[in-house]
Design an enzyme around this catalytic site. Structure first.
Site: not given
Ligand code: NAD
Length: 449
Positions: A278
């Site tokens: 992020c």
């Molecule tokens: N991790 C953090 O601290 C955080 C905090 C706030 C916002 N975000 C934002 O949230 C979003 C998700 O981040 P995250 O950390 O949960 O990612 P992550 O990589 O932990 O998880 C993403 C999940 O999505 C799945 N995925 C990918 N493509 C897919 C598709 N087409 N269909 C279905 N599933 C799919 C993956 O298999 C994975 O399990 C990002 O935009 C990130 O910037 C993350």
């Protein structure tokens, strides 16, 4: 009664009576805690993820994220109202669809919305009239309407008429013991009053406070402005650390005193750099979009590039000190990193500054090992596949004495820092764990970096 009104009032009734079925697309660090929180608020939830191993583990009730309470997933699954699937057809039965897929940078360092595009294309094949679709992934201002909406409308349905489209940024702070998904106010943005009303009605059932804003673009900007504020301040405090150190002043003595000012200042703390999915990414999204509209964010760009220099500065300092204080050249040196997670008490090494430091040290010929209770073995990851299989070193007196230097890269709570203080030959601390926790250490072998 027009169709749009009838669809929205049906959905609103379902939300109010807890009858709405919610699908969460992407069950990662953000999507899984969100899915559990929505379920715990009383809704039936189906998670959809392309990773079938993860889907199977969740359906088996396994604790796939260690900082979640031990039986939280198992309890949800046992209720019969929580499950996961790798088949997008599952979203047909949903009333509300929340999208939480990754939005990293591409190899050129630009925003990569490929996961959002792919999810949008998969959803459009199954989209139903009356559904509310909310993008929660971090994106640049304008992306929900210009990137996701056309993909969803390939279904033949129109946003704001046949289905409802909103943006609500995730503010998840993994591992935070104080603030949880349901206690953090949630920004909800929609481009029309009907969508905004649905968003507010739904999220107020799930989190302590829903904060409506007048468009998806405003909500998208809120997220990036929040995160960029952190990036700029972390760059500021890391730059200040280096300059104050040259003046013989420890910044860790300055910050708590400055923080007694009740207005106009809030503390940020130095460290080995920025990490995670992020904080390093959001300023790049904002700056990319500013250029896209003919503007620019030079201050943000400078802060972002400065944060990238911090791991190299620390690595160079360690190499220089090992040479001067112990007469050990980089090519003969052995260094132990304490922590590979990008922050404490979580098992997430994405964009971790610890890994950047490891790379700089290894490029100079240093042998580098690590100890991290959250990474007994390094997993296969998107960014660092070559590190897969490396193992955490057991932290013993003998092991510590075998390294020329030990560097604290992550301030995990459950690490025996007193043992490190006693047995390591040279200690570098990028997180202030020794002074911060009152652990005494021989100052001749100790350096804050
Ligand atoms: N991790 C953090 O601290 C955080 C905090 C706030 C916002 N975000 C934002 O949230 C979003 C998700 O981040 P995250 O950390 O949960 O990612 P992550 O990589 O932990 O998880 C993403 C999940 O999505 C799945 N995925 C990918 N493509 C897919 C598709 N087409 N269909 C279905 N599933 C799919 C993956 O298999 C994975 O399990 C990002 O935009 C990130 O910037 C993350």
């Amino acid at each position: 009664m027009n169709t749009e009104f009838s669809l929205s009032s049906t959905l609103k009734d379902k939300i109010k009576s807890d009858q709405a079925h919610v699908a969460v697309v992407g069950l990662g660090y953000v999507g899984l805690p969100l899915a559990l929180t929505v379920h715990e608020a009383g809704f039936q939830v189906t998670g959809v993820d392309l990773n079938s191993d993860r889907v199977a583990a969740i359906n088996a009730g396994q604790r796939v994220i260690t900082y979640l309470a031990e039986d939280r997933i198992a309890t949800a699954v046992a209720s019969g109202r929580f499950g996961a699937s790798d088949d997008f057809a599952a979203i047909r039965a949903a009333d509300i669809i929340l999208i939480c897929v990754p939005t990293p940078l591409d190899s050129a360092g630009d925003p990569d919305l490929a996961y959002v595009r792919k999810a949008g294309a998969s959803l459009s094949a199954h989209l139903q009239p009356g559904q509310l679709v909310v993008l929660e992934s971090t994106v640049w201002p304008g992306a929900t309407q210009t990137v996701l909406r056309p993909l969803l409308e390939n279904s033949g349905l129109s946003a704001g008429k046949d289905f409802f489209l909103g943006f609500s940024p995730e503010r998840e702070d993994p591992g935070n013991a104080v603030h949880h998904t349901n206690t953090i106010p949630k920004i909800v943005g929609g481009d029309d009053p009907v969508t905004r009303d649905l968003l507010k009605t739904f999220y107020e059932k799930v989190v302590s406070q829903a904060v409506p804003v007048d468009s998806c673009a405003i909500a998208e900007a809120v997220k990036l402005v929040e995160n960029t504020f952190r990036t700029v301040n972390i760059a500021y405090v890391n730059e200040m650390k280096v300059a104050l150190d040259q003046m013989g002043i420890d910044i860790w003595d300055v910050i708590p005193a400055a923080a007694t000012k009740p207005f106009g200042y809030m503390p940020f703390y130095p460290g080995p750099g920025i990490g995670g999915d992020c904080i390093p990414v959001s300023p790049v999204f904002l700056s990319w979009r500013a250029r896209d509209v003919g503007s620019a964010l030079p201050l943000v760009d400078l802060a972002r590039s400065y944060t990238d220099t911090t791991p190299a500065t620390i690595a160079q300092r360690i190499i220089a000190d090992m040479s001067v204080k112990a007469g050990v050249a980089a090519a003969q040196a052995r260094v132990l990193l304490l922590g590979v997670s990008y922050k404490k008490d979580i098992e997430d090494s994405r964009v971790s500054p610890a890994i950047a430091i490891l790379r700089h040290l290894e490029a100079a010929g240093v042998t580098v090992h690590y100890h991290d209770p959250y990474f007994p073995v390094m997993p296969l990851t998107r960014d660092d596949p070559d590190l897969a299989g490396r193992q955490s070193i057991d932290l013993t007196a003998g092991a510590l004495a075998g390294y020329d230097a030990v560097l604290v890269t992550t301030d995990h709570t459950h690490v025996d820092y007193a043992l490190v203080a006693e047995h390591a030959r040279l200690v570098f601390d990028s997180r202030n764990v020794f002074d911060g926790r009152g652990i005494s250490i021989d100052r001749d072998k100790f350096t804050k970096v």
